[in-house]
Design a protein around this motif. Structure first.
Motif, short mmCIF file in Angstrom:
data_model
loop_
_atom_site.label_atom_id
_atom_site.label_comp_id
_atom_site.label_asym_id
_atom_site.label_seq_id
_atom_site.Cartn_x
_atom_site.Cartn_y
_atom_site.Cartn_z
N UNK A 16 7.89 0.12 0.29
CA UNK A 16 8.83 -0.51 1.21
C UNK A 16 9.58 0.52 2.03
N UNK A 17 9.77 1.74 1.49
CA UNK A 17 10.54 2.75 2.21
C UNK A 17 9.78 3.28 3.43
N UNK A 18 8.45 3.04 3.51
CA UNK A 18 7.66 3.51 4.64
C UNK A 18 7.19 2.37 5.54
N UNK A 19 7.75 1.20 5.35
CA UNK A 19 7.26 0.05 6.11
C UNK A 19 7.52 0.22 7.61
N UNK A 20 8.65 0.87 7.97
CA UNK A 20 8.94 1.05 9.40
C UNK A 20 7.87 1.89 10.07
N UNK A 21 7.40 2.93 9.39
CA UNK A 21 6.38 3.81 9.97
C UNK A 21 5.01 3.16 9.90
N UNK A 22 4.65 2.64 8.74
CA UNK A 22 3.29 2.10 8.58
C UNK A 22 3.05 0.89 9.47
N UNK A 23 4.01 -0.03 9.51
CA UNK A 23 3.82 -1.22 10.35
C UNK A 23 3.88 -0.86 11.83
N UNK A 44 0.81 -1.22 0.00
CA UNK A 44 0.00 0.00 0.00
C UNK A 44 0.84 1.27 0.00
N UNK A 45 1.89 1.29 0.81
CA UNK A 45 2.61 2.54 1.06
C UNK A 45 4.08 2.50 0.67
#
Length: 582
Positions: free
Chosen positions: A469-476, A466-467
């Motif tokens: 891979x570069x935002x996975x730390x924030x989104x997850x 959805x958002x």
């Protein structure tokens, strides 16, 4: 006469008429401009000035080699007459030409040295600018670039060791937490407290670990996943060791509820993030492998804890658990950093998924935690309840591995699989109140466990779809915060339902309804096209079935991965060049 002004005894030095400065000094040194001779009739004025100009260090050495020749010519007495003067002028011009030829021979090495020094200076300036730029950009997501090591191979290579380390950390930490019910029984006996007071310790532990997930995600970007997970393992070790010295339930709230809770949060979040980064096209599979450590721990730890409690008592067992937590530090050592940005709370897609997670987390894993009490009300013995829990743990392990592999095959979009897993688990929980025997209860819990296992491993890959891979730390990390809120808010509501009806089975109606509603929210996202309007896929994998022909997005993804590896190699070569020059 020597006393004469500018006497004839100095005629050999050929000073300018009217000058009384004596013999000309060597042209090597720097002489003030007012002391330079204006001309002597033997050498053109512009050439004489050229000889007196200040030279670079390399040229000074070259002229130093010419100096004996110049001095030797000065030692000869000047014959009188114009012919001798003309011969002197020709001699000086010849010497100057020879000196220029020697300087030309040395110009090339000097230019080469200057070029190397210039390149070295530029390289150092670029390195300093890059470090400064990284330091400024780090809070915005260039995390891990500070902890970036050698270029790594994505979708394989060292990534499998990263998965192994994440499996080990989850097995040691999460497995212990999921088996904490055995510890609670001994706490009640030793401190003479009620079950509700003991539940505060467990509630603080679970809520703290989930609520700090957004902070941990940000710290993983600022530092590295390895550093965060190592800190978490050490904090769990300290918390359990201090718990062995506790004399009240309040102290346990601090040592276990707070310290161990924070440590668990610093361990579980990095394990998902680092594995997702290493495997952009196998996210479901690796998340299944990583989270299989949870199931493996819940399968191995209960008998181990029971043995430890029998042999060493509560305090000795807490010390051993602290030592077990140190194995998470060993697993985190395998997290080699890899290069990895926010305003997600304003994204309708993210908020809808967060709502779905909040609803699903109401019964995951609370529905399974209530099995012992529910089983007693349905006539099951403690032995039968423990047997169901063991079977459920084994099936949970297998389902996470199997669905992880299956979802990466691309037979169905991950979003639809996420919705189906929630509906499956919620439907099974809704049926539980009607179950009366061992077989029916076991069957419904198995179906529920399969759904929850598929949901757990699919959440992080869907967020990456959805958002990006570069935002996975924030989104997850933010998703786990909503999970923690649900764990904090919903259980008291379910407990009130059970107390009000006098039936522990009645709460499963509310739990199942919440879980199924979470699946309906995901379906709503897909049907209304919210995921296409507000999603920002990174191109590596959008959750759609994969075709055999290379699509534009897949080609773009492969080019991006290759560019990342190439950039890492270029940086390594530049560092080696600077090391050689130094």
């Amino acid at each position: 006469m020597v006393t004469q002004d500018c006497g004839e005894s100095r005629r050999a030095s050929l000073p300018a008429p009217g000058s009384c400065h004596g013999p000309s000094p060597s042209p090597v040194g720097a002489v003030p401009e007012h002391e330079r001779p204006a001309g002597d009739g033997l050498l053109p004025h512009h050439l004489r000035l050229d000889l007196w100009q200040e030279k670079p260090e390399g040229q000074e050495e070259a002229e130093g080699q010419e100096e004996p020749m110049g001095q030797e010519s000065e030692k000869h007495e000047e014959p009188e007459g114009q012919e001798e003067a003309e011969g002197q002028e020709a001699s000086i011009e010849q010497e100057e030409a020879e000196g220029q030829e020697e300087l030309k021979g040395q110009e090339e090495p000097e230019e080469q040295v200057e070029s190397e020094e210039h390149d070295e200076a530029e390289g150092q300036e670029e390195s300093e600018e890059q470090e400064k730029r990284e330091g400024q950009e780090m809070p915005d997501g260039q995390e891990e670039s500070k902890g970036l090591e050698d270029p790594v191979v994505v979708d394989g290579g060292h990534g499998w060791l990263v998965v192994l380390g994440a499996f080990l950390t989850n097995m040691c930490i999460v497995g212990t937490v999921k088996s904490f019910g055995l510890i609670n029984l001994r706490i009640i006996e030793m401190f003479n407290v009620s079950a509700s007071e003991t539940a505060v310790v467990t509630g603080m532990l679970l809520t703290t670990s989930l609520m700090i997930s957004p902070l941990v995600g940000a710290l993983c970007q600022r530092f590295t996943c390895r550093q965060c997970a190592t800190f978490g393992g050490l904090l769990c070790f300290v918390g359990f060791c201090l718990s062995s010295l506790a004399t009240s339930i309040l102290q346990l709230c601090f040592t276990i509820g707070l310290l161990v809770g924070i440590g668990c949060g610093f361990i579980t979040t990095p394990s998902i993030l680092i594995a997702t980064h290493y495997f952009p096209t196998r996210r479901s599979l690796v998340n299944g492998l990583v989270m299989a450590g949870n199931s493996a721990g819940s399968f191995v730890m209960p008998p181990l804890l029971q043995l430890l409690l029998e042999q060493f008592g509560l305090r000795g067992t807490l010390l051993v658990i602290g030592a077990i937590c140190l194995h998470a530090v060993a697993g985190a050592a395998l997290y080699r950093p890899i290069a990895q940005q926010e305003r997600l709370l304003r994204n309708p897609l993210f908020m809808l998924v967060a709502l779905s997670v909040f609803l699903m987390a109401a019964g995951s894993p609370y529905a399974v935690l209530q099995l012992p009490v529910f089983g007693v009300t349905r006539g099951l013995t403690p032995r039968e309840t423990a047997e169901i829990l063991s079977i459920v743990s084994a099936v949970d392990l297998a389902s996470r591995l199997g669905f992880g592999w299956l979802l990466d095959k691309g037979f169905v979009r991950r979003q639809y699989a996420l919705a189906a897993s929630q509906l499956l688990a919620g439907g099974a929980v809704l049926v539980l109140p009607f179950c009366r025997g061992y077989g029916s209860i076991l069957a419904m819990f198995l179906v529920c466990t399969i759904g929850m296992g598929a949901w757990f491993i699919n959440t992080a890959p869907v967020m990456a779809d959805h958002h990006g891979i570069e935002k996975i730390a924030v989104s997850f990390g933010l998703l786990k915060m909503f999970h923690g809120l649900s764990t904090l808010v919903m259980p008291p509501i379910f407990g009130a339902i059970a107390d009000g009806t006098g039936d522990y089975g009645a709460q499963y109606f509310a739990i199942g309804a919440c879980m199924a509603s979470g699946g309906l929210v995901v379906l709503l996202i897909m049907v209304t096209g919210v995921v296409d309007r507000y999603g920002q896929p990174d191109g590596a994998d959008t959750g759609r079935p994969q075709s055999k022909q290379p699509t534009a997005k897949r080609v773009q993804s492969e080019q991006g991965i290759q560019a990342e590896v190439t950039e890492g190699k270029r940086t390594q070569l530049e560092e080696e060049k600077l090391t050689r020059l130094a």
